[in-house]
Scaffold this motif. Structure first.
Motif, PDB file in Angstrom:
ATOM      1  N   THR A 295      40.638 105.022  88.705  1.00  0.00           N
ATOM      2  CA  THR A 295      42.093 104.570  89.212  1.00  0.00           C
ATOM      3  C   THR A 295      42.958 103.758  88.473  1.00  0.00           C
ATOM      4  O   THR A 295      42.642 103.000  87.539  1.00  0.00           O
ATOM      5  CB  THR A 295      41.785 103.989  90.713  1.00  0.00           C
ATOM      6  OG1 THR A 295      41.552 102.459  90.581  1.00  0.00           O
ATOM      7  CG2 THR A 295      40.687 104.519  91.315  1.00  0.00           C
TER       8      THR A 295
ATOM      9  N   SER B  62      47.652 102.812  88.505  1.00  0.00           N
ATOM     10  CA  SER B  62      49.063 103.417  88.888  1.00  0.00           C
ATOM     11  C   SER B  62      49.620 104.585  88.382  1.00  0.00           C
ATOM     12  O   SER B  62      49.004 104.852  87.283  1.00  0.00           O
ATOM     13  CB  SER B  62      50.110 102.360  88.659  1.00  0.00           C
ATOM     14  OG  SER B  62      49.814 101.053  89.225  1.00  0.00           O
ATOM     15  N   PRO B  63      50.139 105.458  88.948  1.00  0.00           N
ATOM     16  CA  PRO B  63      50.497 106.889  88.107  1.00  0.00           C
ATOM     17  C   PRO B  63      50.977 106.842  87.047  1.00  0.00           C
ATOM     18  O   PRO B  63      50.765 107.465  86.135  1.00  0.00           O
ATOM     19  CB  PRO B  63      51.509 107.496  89.250  1.00  0.00           C
ATOM     20  CG  PRO B  63      51.022 106.890  90.667  1.00  0.00           C
ATOM     21  CD  PRO B  63      50.548 105.503  90.163  1.00  0.00           C
ATOM     22  N   ARG B  64      51.751 105.770  86.529  1.00  0.00           N
ATOM     23  CA  ARG B  64      52.404 105.360  85.386  1.00  0.00           C
ATOM     24  C   ARG B  64      51.294 105.481  84.141  1.00  0.00           C
ATOM     25  O   ARG B  64      51.699 105.735  83.171  1.00  0.00           O
ATOM     26  CB  ARG B  64      53.378 104.560  85.326  1.00  0.00           C
ATOM     27  CG  ARG B  64      52.926 102.945  85.291  1.00  0.00           C
ATOM     28  CD  ARG B  64      53.723 102.091  85.138  1.00  0.00           C
ATOM     29  NE  ARG B  64      53.153 100.527  85.515  1.00  0.00           N
ATOM     30  CZ  ARG B  64      52.919  99.803  86.549  1.00  0.00           C
ATOM     31  NH1 ARG B  64      53.322 100.482  87.727  1.00  0.00           N
ATOM     32  NH2 ARG B  64      52.395  98.632  86.812  1.00  0.00           N
ATOM     33  N   ASN B  65      50.094 104.857  84.425  1.00  0.00           N
ATOM     34  CA  ASN B  65      49.077 104.768  83.454  1.00  0.00           C
ATOM     35  C   ASN B  65      48.082 106.020  83.480  1.00  0.00           C
ATOM     36  O   ASN B  65      47.018 105.957  82.674  1.00  0.00           O
ATOM     37  CB  ASN B  65      48.436 103.638  83.582  1.00  0.00           C
ATOM     38  CG  ASN B  65      49.205 102.412  83.472  1.00  0.00           C
ATOM     39  OD1 ASN B  65      50.080 102.578  82.600  1.00  0.00           O
ATOM     40  ND2 ASN B  65      49.207 101.394  84.357  1.00  0.00           N
ATOM     41  N   PHE B  66      48.222 107.036  84.167  1.00  0.00           N
ATOM     42  CA  PHE B  66      47.352 108.258  84.458  1.00  0.00           C
ATOM     43  C   PHE B  66      47.066 108.852  82.687  1.00  0.00           C
ATOM     44  O   PHE B  66      45.784 109.133  82.527  1.00  0.00           O
ATOM     45  CB  PHE B  66      47.950 109.218  85.160  1.00  0.00           C
ATOM     46  CG  PHE B  66      47.563 109.010  86.672  1.00  0.00           C
ATOM     47  CD1 PHE B  66      47.043 107.657  86.982  1.00  0.00           C
ATOM     48  CD2 PHE B  66      48.219 109.913  87.632  1.00  0.00           C
ATOM     49  CE1 PHE B  66      46.739 107.627  88.436  1.00  0.00           C
ATOM     50  CE2 PHE B  66      47.735 109.646  88.891  1.00  0.00           C
ATOM     51  CZ  PHE B  66      47.489 108.421  89.347  1.00  0.00           C
ATOM     52  N   ASP B  67      48.355 109.036  82.124  1.00  0.00           N
ATOM     53  CA  ASP B  67      47.939 109.390  80.726  1.00  0.00           C
ATOM     54  C   ASP B  67      47.062 108.655  80.100  1.00  0.00           C
ATOM     55  O   ASP B  67      46.314 109.337  79.101  1.00  0.00           O
ATOM     56  CB  ASP B  67      49.534 109.896  80.116  1.00  0.00           C
ATOM     57  CG  ASP B  67      50.247 111.075  80.806  1.00  0.00           C
ATOM     58  OD1 ASP B  67      49.661 111.657  81.476  1.00  0.00           O
ATOM     59  OD2 ASP B  67      51.381 111.184  80.535  1.00  0.00           O
TER      60      ASP B  67
ATOM     61  N   ALA C  21      42.153 111.153  87.395  1.00  0.00           N
ATOM     62  CA  ALA C  21      42.773 109.575  87.535  1.00  0.00           C
ATOM     63  C   ALA C  21      43.304 109.706  89.092  1.00  0.00           C
ATOM     64  O   ALA C  21      44.067 110.732  89.474  1.00  0.00           O
ATOM     65  CB  ALA C  21      43.808 109.343  86.689  1.00  0.00           C
ATOM     66  N   ILE C  22      43.300 108.564  89.919  1.00  0.00           N
ATOM     67  CA  ILE C  22      43.649 108.610  91.173  1.00  0.00           C
ATOM     68  C   ILE C  22      44.549 107.264  91.451  1.00  0.00           C
ATOM     69  O   ILE C  22      44.144 106.484  90.796  1.00  0.00           O
ATOM     70  CB  ILE C  22      42.539 108.415  92.329  1.00  0.00           C
ATOM     71  CG1 ILE C  22      41.378 109.808  91.981  1.00  0.00           C
ATOM     72  CG2 ILE C  22      42.824 108.425  93.674  1.00  0.00           C
ATOM     73  CD1 ILE C  22      41.934 111.177  92.364  1.00  0.00           C
ATOM     74  N   ASP C  23      45.642 107.557  92.181  1.00  0.00           N
ATOM     75  CA  ASP C  23      46.402 106.372  92.321  1.00  0.00           C
ATOM     76  C   ASP C  23      45.823 105.299  93.339  1.00  0.00           C
ATOM     77  O   ASP C  23      45.270 105.560  94.396  1.00  0.00           O
ATOM     78  CB  ASP C  23      47.850 107.023  93.138  1.00  0.00           C
ATOM     79  CG  ASP C  23      48.698 105.960  93.462  1.00  0.00           C
ATOM     80  OD1 ASP C  23      48.553 104.832  93.103  1.00  0.00           O
ATOM     81  OD2 ASP C  23      49.882 106.239  93.998  1.00  0.00           O
TER      82      ASP C  23
ATOM     83  N   SER D 194      47.349 104.578  96.534  1.00  0.00           N
ATOM     84  CA  SER D 194      47.165 105.491  97.576  1.00  0.00           C
ATOM     85  C   SER D 194      46.683 105.397  99.009  1.00  0.00           C
ATOM     86  O   SER D 194      45.473 104.748  98.771  1.00  0.00           O
ATOM     87  CB  SER D 194      46.703 106.803  97.042  1.00  0.00           C
ATOM     88  OG  SER D 194      46.551 107.947  98.064  1.00  0.00           O
TER      89      SER D 194
ATOM     90  N   GLU E 198      40.396 110.748  98.060  1.00  0.00           N
ATOM     91  CA  GLU E 198      40.630 111.432  96.699  1.00  0.00           C
ATOM     92  C   GLU E 198      39.636 111.045  95.698  1.00  0.00           C
ATOM     93  O   GLU E 198      39.354 112.065  95.096  1.00  0.00           O
ATOM     94  CB  GLU E 198      41.982 110.974  96.307  1.00  0.00           C
ATOM     95  CG  GLU E 198      43.224 111.563  97.248  1.00  0.00           C
ATOM     96  CD  GLU E 198      44.555 110.691  96.811  1.00  0.00           C
ATOM     97  OE1 GLU E 198      44.695 109.968  96.045  1.00  0.00           O
ATOM     98  OE2 GLU E 198      45.496 110.908  97.452  1.00  0.00           O
TER      99      GLU E 198
END
Length: 359
Positions: free
Chosen positions: A205, A207-212, A222-224, A227, A233
């Motif tokens: 897990t 934050s979405p900005r760190n998924f990459d 990768a999960i938010d 959320s 999820e």
């Protein structure tokens, strides 16, 4: 630079400078410090970069809870990168002039001495928690690793943690998943890489900005973390590839990770990086069958995990690029006097970075 191999007492000791913590709750003070010669299985390293950790700057009352045994005046700090200037008896892996990173263990109950704290120019390190670093790796980037690496490794590989198989140069696919809640943290960044180098699939897990960033470290999914459906999820992302174990990193992570572990197939073991008292209190509400353990990063010095990571795995993995020194270092000053301001900034929160001071 003139290196000093001072195993012999005939050599003149270098002048040392340290950032002292005079008492619990008092401000740091820079001042002279004794230069300590290495004992058996010890090194002296001339510090060139120091990584900053929250435990280094906790308020005085918190020291009574986290490290009640600490004697004052103290020199704290756990992350060191620099050059070997002396080796003690029994050390055959290192020579004077080697570039290394190491976990400084002055805060440990069994050590508890200023000579082993990172916040000084010349620090004593235990040889089996030191790794050489390649010329391509800067001191400041190398300094992001030690405590975070040790914490992840202790939680994952010790028998009182998840008890996973150790990382190797050529891991076999184990057909199991490791859950890392808090994948973009320093501990999480290391946990993802360690798990992948041990042959495990990783779901993490952030934050979405760190998924990459998580995917670049080897996470399969990768999960938010914010959320409202994160637990569902994660269970879906784990799917039918059973859990080998789960890590809970960061505030509020343990209750959610326990819920995932209770629902997903596989092992119900969870290791938590929160302070031991917090972990024990939260674990009282663990779902049936879920087992929770607390992580203490320095504990690997006393078992096979320390040398397995720092001696057997990390040197080659760093040299070949199989392991990255992550997260990215952000230099926040030069000299020991820059450390207090850096710790203040760390308390304000950072994401996918590690604050470092050069020396």
């Amino acid at each position: 630079m003139n290196y000093v191999n001072d195993v012999s007492p005939m050599h003149r000791a270098p002048e040392n400078l340290a950032l002292w913590l005079p008492k619990r709750g008092r401000k740091f003070e820079a001042g002279p410090a004794p230069y300590t010669r290495p004992g058996a299985n010890e090194l002296v390293v001339r510090t060139r970069a120091i990584g900053l950790n929250l435990v280094d700057g906790i308020p005085g009352f918190a020291y009574r809870l986290v490290v009640p045994w600490l004697t004052f005046p103290a020199v704290v700090g756990g992350d060191v990168a620099g050059e070997v200037v002396a080796v003690g008896p029994g050390v055959d892996r290192f020579t004077v002039g080697d570039r290394v990173l190491g976990h400084a263990l002055g805060l440990e109950r069994s050590q508890n001495r200023a000579a082993e704290g990172a916040f000084q120019h010349y620090v004593i390190l235990m040889a089996h928690v030191v790794s050489p670093i390649p010329d391509s790796l800067s001191f400041q980037q190398a300094a992001v690793l030690p405590l975070q690496l040790s914490t992840a490794a202790s939680g994952m590989f010790q028998h009182d943690g998840l008890g996973l198989d150790l990382p190797t140069a050529d891991p076999a696919d184990r057909g199991e998943t490791v859950l890392v809640w808090g994948g973009s943290t320093g501990v999480g960044s290391n946990a993802i890489q360690l798990a992948r180098n041990a042959g495990y699939r990783v779901v993490a897990t952030a934050s979405p900005r760190n998924f990459d960033y998580l995917h670049s470290l080897g996470a399969a999914a990768a999960i938010d973390r914010n959320s409202s459906e994160a637990v569902d999820e994660l269970v879906a992302a784990i799917g039918e590839v059973p859990l080998a174990g789960s890590l809970a990193i960061g505030n509020g992570s343990l209750p959610k990770v326990m819920r995932v572990a209770a629902r997903a197939p596989g092992t119900k073991r969870v290791s938590c990086a929160a302070p031991g008292l917090v972990t024990r209190m939260l674990a009282l509400r663990a779902p049936r069958g879920v087992y929770v353990s607390s992580i203490w990063g320095g504990s690997l010095k006393d078992n096979e995990v320390g040398p397995a990571i720092y001696t057997d795995f990390l040197p080659t993995a760093l040299a070949t690029g199989a392991y990255r020194a992550e997260p990215e270092a952000e230099v926040v000053g030069h000299g020991l006097e820059a450390i207090p301001a850096g710790l203040g900034r760390l308390r304000d929160g950072v994401s996918a970075k590690k604050l470092v001071v050069t020396v």
